[in-house]
Scaffold this active site. Structure first.
Site, PDB file in Angstrom:
ATOM      1  N   CYS A 203      42.532  82.278  38.743  1.00 43.24           N
ATOM      2  CA  CYS A 203      42.509  81.940  40.166  1.00 43.24           C
ATOM      3  C   CYS A 203      41.216  82.430  40.806  1.00 43.24           C
ATOM      4  O   CYS A 203      41.100  83.594  41.202  1.00 43.24           O
ATOM      5  CB  CYS A 203      43.724  82.531  40.883  1.00 43.24           C
ATOM      6  SG  CYS A 203      43.796  82.066  42.623  1.00 43.24           S
TER       7      CYS A 203
ATOM      8  N   CYS B 114      41.570  83.607  44.382  1.00 43.90           N
ATOM      9  CA  CYS B 114      42.221  84.921  44.521  1.00 43.90           C
ATOM     10  C   CYS B 114      41.271  86.050  44.117  1.00 43.90           C
ATOM     11  O   CYS B 114      41.232  87.088  44.766  1.00 43.90           O
ATOM     12  CB  CYS B 114      43.452  85.041  43.615  1.00 43.90           C
ATOM     13  SG  CYS B 114      44.480  83.602  43.519  1.00 43.90           S
ATOM     14  N   ASP B 115      40.547  85.872  43.021  1.00 45.40           N
ATOM     15  CA  ASP B 115      39.840  87.000  42.406  1.00 45.40           C
ATOM     16  C   ASP B 115      38.319  86.945  42.487  1.00 45.40           C
ATOM     17  O   ASP B 115      37.653  87.952  42.255  1.00 45.40           O
ATOM     18  CB  ASP B 115      40.234  87.095  40.915  1.00 45.40           C
ATOM     19  CG  ASP B 115      41.726  87.349  40.741  1.00 45.40           C
ATOM     20  OD1 ASP B 115      42.321  87.960  41.647  1.00 45.40           O
ATOM     21  OD2 ASP B 115      42.293  86.940  39.710  1.00 45.40           O
TER      22      ASP B 115
END
Ligand code: NAP
Length: 338
Positions: free
Chosen positions: A147, A150-151
């Site tokens: 992701c 997300c990261d």
């Protein structure tokens, strides 16, 4: 299944334990519906709590200015929902009879529950390459992720060479996103043309920070504490090479956890649960609602999952109130649908 084996009849049953499920539970509990949650039994690749249980720091969930660890966020959501009277068990629902009302659910241990309304929030799983070190480093926060949104902004990815595996729109989108932080992004694709839409492919191909390794597959992820390099194999010549990287983002698609819903509600061609009305969570079966990644093949964010969880609980509450107003509430009569 005979009725004598049934554990009880619930106003609302929620299946799942990610942001969608716990938000639905929170809203249903505060509406005094006493929700009953099947959290999932857990397995090697899937644990109750959903995909955030495999994430380290979450920086894009509103309300946490310094970020929050994915598992901690899920623990908080769970406790908040339980605090308002949600009940839960760690079992998988393996069968749902949606052809009768109340709906009848069967778990992996044989528990049977009748449900006046049902919220499906079983999420989706990112697909992985299936390499040993890939899984280990993804779980330890060692620079492997599925992701980018997300990261990608985490400090250890900044200024690094980052690999993105895949050739679809997700891989293009992730690559473009990662150019904000990376020194260079290398897309690794197993063929010599992208599956992605023309416009997305064009954007990636013309970006000066992005280059492509065509006809390559990752055969090994190298690195102990953190990822250091990838071993690649050319799918045409068979030639083996190594690429030094500071991170790898796998973007080869998602699988909704909807296999057990085949024949229960309508699914889209790509396997996600169909919610026919825009801005609604009701499925093809009245009284059954879907929230989060099991129905969302577009946004797939924790905050959007939570939002649809809220919507599903509100819709379930209104649907039940409407049935009650029509004189149907708590009818023990079994209605066999066509
Ligand atoms: P996808 O379209 O299924 O693409 C997956 C990519 O990963 C393909 O290029 C595939 O290669 C590759 N792949 C699959 N398994 C692999 C493996 N084991 N090893 C190496 N490569 C592998 O998935 P997606 O990109 O996540 O997109 C899913 C849907 O969401 C699509 O409909 C897409 O258009 C949509 N989407 C839209 C946007 C947007 O419009 N902004 C953004 C993201 C996603 P092959 O091509 O060789 O099969």
């Amino acid at each position: 299944m005979s009725d004598s084996e049934i554990r009880g009849r619930e106003t609302v049953v929620i299946i799942g334990s990610g942001p969608a499920a716990w938000t639905a539970a929170l809203y249903a509990a505060r509406a005094l519906m006493e929700p009953f949650v099947f959290e999932g039994a857990g397995s090697r690749t899937m644990i109750p709590g959903g995909q955030l249980m495999f994430t380290t720091e979450v920086e894009n969930y509103p309300g946490f200015k310094d970020g929050v660890m994915g598992p901690d966020l899920m623990m908080e959501m769970r406790e908040q929902a339980l605090g308002f009277g949600t009940r839960s068990i760690w079992e998988d629902v393996v069968d749902i009879d949606s052809g009768r009302y109340p709906f009848r659910l069967l778990s992996n241990t044989g528990t049977q529950v009748l449900a006046d309304s049902l919220i499906l929030a079983t999420g989706a799983n990112a697909k992985w390459l299936g390499l040993k070190n890939e899984e280990r480093l993804a779980q330890s926060g060692g620079g492997v992720s599925a992701c980018a949104v997300c990261d990608g902004a985490l400090p250890h990815f900044r200024g690094n060479v980052l690999a993105v595996v895949g050739g679809g729109d997700s891989a293009m989108e992730d690559s473009l996103y990662l150019t904000k932080f990376a020194e260079q992004v290398v897309i690794i694709h197993r063929r010599d043309e992208f599956r992605a839409s023309k416009i997305m492919s064009e954007r990636a191909l013309t970006h000066d920070k992005i280059r492509v390794e065509w006809n390559k597959v990752v055969t090994e992820v190298l690195g102990d504490e953190t990822i250091t390099a990838l071993r690649l194999e050319d799918t045409v010549s068979g030639e083996v090479s190594e690429l030094e990287v500071g991170g790898m983002f796998v973007a080869i698609g998602h699988t909704p956890n909807a296999g057990f819903l085949n024949g229960v509600v309508e699914l889209k061609d790509n396997g996600y649960v169909e919610t026919p009305m825009p801005w609604r969570t009701e499925t093809s079966v009245p009284g059954i609602f879907a929230a989060g990644d099991v129905m969302d093949d577009y946004f797939r964010q924790a905050v959007t999952a939570a939002g649809t969880g809220c919507m599903a609980a509100l819709e379930a509450e209104r649907w039940l109130a409407h049935r009650g107003a029509a004189g149907n509430e708590h009818s023990e009569e079994l209605v066999v649908r066509d």
